[in-house]
Design a protein around this motif. Structure first.
Motif, PDB file in Angstrom:
ATOM      1  N   GLU A 152       1.102  -1.285   0.025  1.00  0.00           N
ATOM      2  CA  GLU A 152       0.181  -0.161  -0.023  1.00  0.00           C
ATOM      3  C   GLU A 152       0.659   0.754  -0.351  1.00  0.00           C
ATOM      4  O   GLU A 152       2.194   1.539   0.481  1.00  0.00           O
ATOM      5  N   PRO A 153       0.532   2.112  -0.266  1.00  0.00           N
ATOM      6  CA  PRO A 153       1.618   3.246  -0.897  1.00  0.00           C
ATOM      7  C   PRO A 153       1.385   4.074   1.093  1.00  0.00           C
ATOM      8  O   PRO A 153       0.237   4.134   1.391  1.00  0.00           O
ATOM      9  N   LEU A 154       2.065   5.077   0.971  1.00  0.00           N
ATOM     10  CA  LEU A 154       2.566   5.818   2.512  1.00  0.00           C
ATOM     11  C   LEU A 154       1.421   6.583   2.244  1.00  0.00           C
ATOM     12  O   LEU A 154       1.162   7.281   1.947  1.00  0.00           O
ATOM     13  N   GLY A 155       1.468   7.206   3.596  1.00  0.00           N
ATOM     14  CA  GLY A 155       0.758   8.463   3.994  1.00  0.00           C
ATOM     15  C   GLY A 155       1.723   9.292   4.506  1.00  0.00           C
ATOM     16  O   GLY A 155       2.593   8.919   4.830  1.00  0.00           O
ATOM     17  N   ALA A 156       1.035  10.356   3.778  1.00  0.00           N
ATOM     18  CA  ALA A 156       2.052  11.977   4.004  1.00  0.00           C
ATOM     19  C   ALA A 156       2.648  11.181   5.830  1.00  0.00           C
ATOM     20  O   ALA A 156       3.237  12.129   5.855  1.00  0.00           O
ATOM     21  N   ASP A 157       1.468  11.268   6.899  1.00  0.00           N
ATOM     22  CA  ASP A 157       2.604  10.749   8.352  1.00  0.00           C
ATOM     23  C   ASP A 157       3.669  10.340   7.733  1.00  0.00           C
ATOM     24  O   ASP A 157       4.369  10.240   8.358  1.00  0.00           O
ATOM     25  N   GLU A 158       3.484   8.997   7.713  1.00  0.00           N
ATOM     26  CA  GLU A 158       4.528   7.752   7.651  1.00  0.00           C
ATOM     27  C   GLU A 158       5.600   8.248   6.144  1.00  0.00           C
ATOM     28  O   GLU A 158       7.022   8.166   6.716  1.00  0.00           O
ATOM     29  N   ILE A 159       5.226   8.929   5.597  1.00  0.00           N
ATOM     30  CA  ILE A 159       6.086   9.606   4.272  1.00  0.00           C
ATOM     31  C   ILE A 159       7.338  10.519   5.251  1.00  0.00           C
ATOM     32  O   ILE A 159       8.437  10.492   5.321  1.00  0.00           O
ATOM     33  N   ASP A 160       6.494  11.595   6.588  1.00  0.00           N
ATOM     34  CA  ASP A 160       7.110  12.584   6.818  1.00  0.00           C
ATOM     35  C   ASP A 160       7.895  11.752   8.382  1.00  0.00           C
ATOM     36  O   ASP A 160       8.743  12.124   8.178  1.00  0.00           O
ATOM     37  N   GLU A 161       7.669  10.679   8.624  1.00  0.00           N
ATOM     38  CA  GLU A 161       8.006   9.493   9.666  1.00  0.00           C
ATOM     39  C   GLU A 161       9.776   9.144   9.089  1.00  0.00           C
ATOM     40  O   GLU A 161      10.832   9.436   9.125  1.00  0.00           O
ATOM     41  N   LEU A 162       9.384   8.544   7.757  1.00  0.00           N
ATOM     42  CA  LEU A 162      10.414   8.463   6.976  1.00  0.00           C
ATOM     43  C   LEU A 162      11.593   9.156   6.703  1.00  0.00           C
ATOM     44  O   LEU A 162      13.071   9.168   6.896  1.00  0.00           O
ATOM     45  N   ALA A 163      10.982  10.910   6.752  1.00  0.00           N
ATOM     46  CA  ALA A 163      11.501  11.641   6.243  1.00  0.00           C
ATOM     47  C   ALA A 163      12.938  12.440   7.751  1.00  0.00           C
ATOM     48  O   ALA A 163      13.858  12.440   7.212  1.00  0.00           O
ATOM     49  N   ARG A 164      11.884  12.179   8.564  1.00  0.00           N
ATOM     50  CA  ARG A 164      12.741  12.379   9.876  1.00  0.00           C
ATOM     51  C   ARG A 164      13.592  11.674  10.390  1.00  0.00           C
ATOM     52  O   ARG A 164      14.650  12.425  10.215  1.00  0.00           O
ATOM     53  N   ARG A 165      13.240  10.403   9.303  1.00  0.00           N
ATOM     54  CA  ARG A 165      14.629   9.228   9.997  1.00  0.00           C
ATOM     55  C   ARG A 165      15.961   9.226   9.140  1.00  0.00           C
ATOM     56  O   ARG A 165      17.067   9.606   9.186  1.00  0.00           O
ATOM     57  N   ALA A 166      15.442   9.602   7.461  1.00  0.00           N
ATOM     58  CA  ALA A 166      16.697   9.843   6.377  1.00  0.00           C
ATOM     59  C   ALA A 166      16.938  11.117   7.076  1.00  0.00           C
ATOM     60  O   ALA A 166      18.705  11.408   6.571  1.00  0.00           O
ATOM     61  N   ARG A 167      16.591  11.685   7.356  1.00  0.00           N
ATOM     62  CA  ARG A 167      17.654  13.931   7.867  1.00  0.00           C
ATOM     63  C   ARG A 167      18.353  13.397   9.126  1.00  0.00           C
ATOM     64  O   ARG A 167      19.191  13.825   9.273  1.00  0.00           O
ATOM     65  N   ASP A 168      17.552  12.006  10.484  1.00  0.00           N
ATOM     66  CA  ASP A 168      18.876  11.969  11.137  1.00  0.00           C
ATOM     67  C   ASP A 168      20.411  11.271  11.104  1.00  0.00           C
ATOM     68  O   ASP A 168      20.461  11.076  12.014  1.00  0.00           O
ATOM     69  N   GLY A 169      19.832  10.764   9.696  1.00  0.00           N
ATOM     70  CA  GLY A 169      21.666   9.729   9.196  1.00  0.00           C
ATOM     71  C   GLY A 169      20.709   8.923   9.276  1.00  0.00           C
ATOM     72  O   GLY A 169      21.952   7.500   8.867  1.00  0.00           O
ATOM     73  N   ASP A 170      19.605   8.022   8.683  1.00  0.00           N
ATOM     74  CA  ASP A 170      18.923   7.368   9.043  1.00  0.00           C
ATOM     75  C   ASP A 170      19.429   6.177   7.009  1.00  0.00           C
ATOM     76  O   ASP A 170      18.195   6.762   7.140  1.00  0.00           O
ATOM     77  N   ARG A 171      20.363   6.192   6.537  1.00  0.00           N
ATOM     78  CA  ARG A 171      20.449   5.468   5.380  1.00  0.00           C
ATOM     79  C   ARG A 171      19.438   4.205   4.679  1.00  0.00           C
ATOM     80  O   ARG A 171      18.709   4.735   4.113  1.00  0.00           O
TER      81      ARG A 171
END
Length: 188
Positions: free
Chosen positions: A4-23
């Motif tokens: 299933e495509p990710l929702g906006a909240d899930e994308i935001d969470e992925l982005a936060r983790r990515a921004r914090d260095g999670d490759r």
């Protein structure tokens, strides 16, 4: 089985983790948002190869500049701006690479030659030309105008993205439209 495509909240969470260095999160984020970025690029560049190039540039910019997203608005809105800027950058690069129709004339072109570049796209080309003209004297009008009239973002979201008050965004869009109308009418 398709996920299933990710929702906006899930994308935001992925982005936060990515921004914090999670490759791993960054890789998942780029895979998830690629279709969105490509759609934005196709909105400016109708030829698939040009849109693909712009999309790749946008994703590279996301990967290297994700620290520029501060998490105040939706990541997808920030992505939208990054992709739009990549598409405009690709357009400019293609326009500058266009060669004259006369092989002995090596001067710059007034407009790209449709035989030498795939940027020709009817009104989209006219719009990009108009935005370049407006940007020379009034660069502050271009981004809000494109975000509103091409991508349909609400005024409050545009204000948040460009970091100015809502009234200022509305005024910038109004003035940008006023400047764009004669430029768009004058081209056939």
């Amino acid at each position: 089985m398709t996920a299933e495509p990710l929702g906006a909240d899930e994308i935001d969470e992925l982005a936060r983790r990515a921004r914090d260095g999670d490759r791993d999160a960054l890789e998942a984020l780029l895979t998830t948002v690629r279709p969105r970025a490509l759609n934005v690029c196709r909105g400016v560049l109708p030829y698939s190869s040009d849109a693909e190039d712009a999309c790749q540039e946008a994703l590279l910019n996301v990967a290297t500049k994700i620290g520029g997203w501060h998490g105040e608005g939706r990541f997808t809105t920030w992505l939208h701006v990054v992709a739009m800027n990549s598409a405009r950058s690709t357009y400019r690069r293609l326009k500058n690479q266009a060669v004259a129709t006369d092989p002995h004339d090596h001067g710059p072109l007034e407009r790209p030659d449709p035989r030498t570049t795939s940027v020709i796209a009817g009104t989209r080309l006219d719009l990009l030309e108009a935005m370049e003209t407006i940007e020379r004297d009034h660069p502050q009008f271009v981004e809000p105008l494109l975000l509103r009239d091409v991508y349909g973002l609400p005024y409050d979201e545009i204000a948040r993205l460009v970091g100015v008050p809502l009234g200022t965004v509305k005024a910038q869009i109004h003035h940008g439209r006023r400047l764009a109308r004669p430029l768009l009418r004058g081209q056939e």
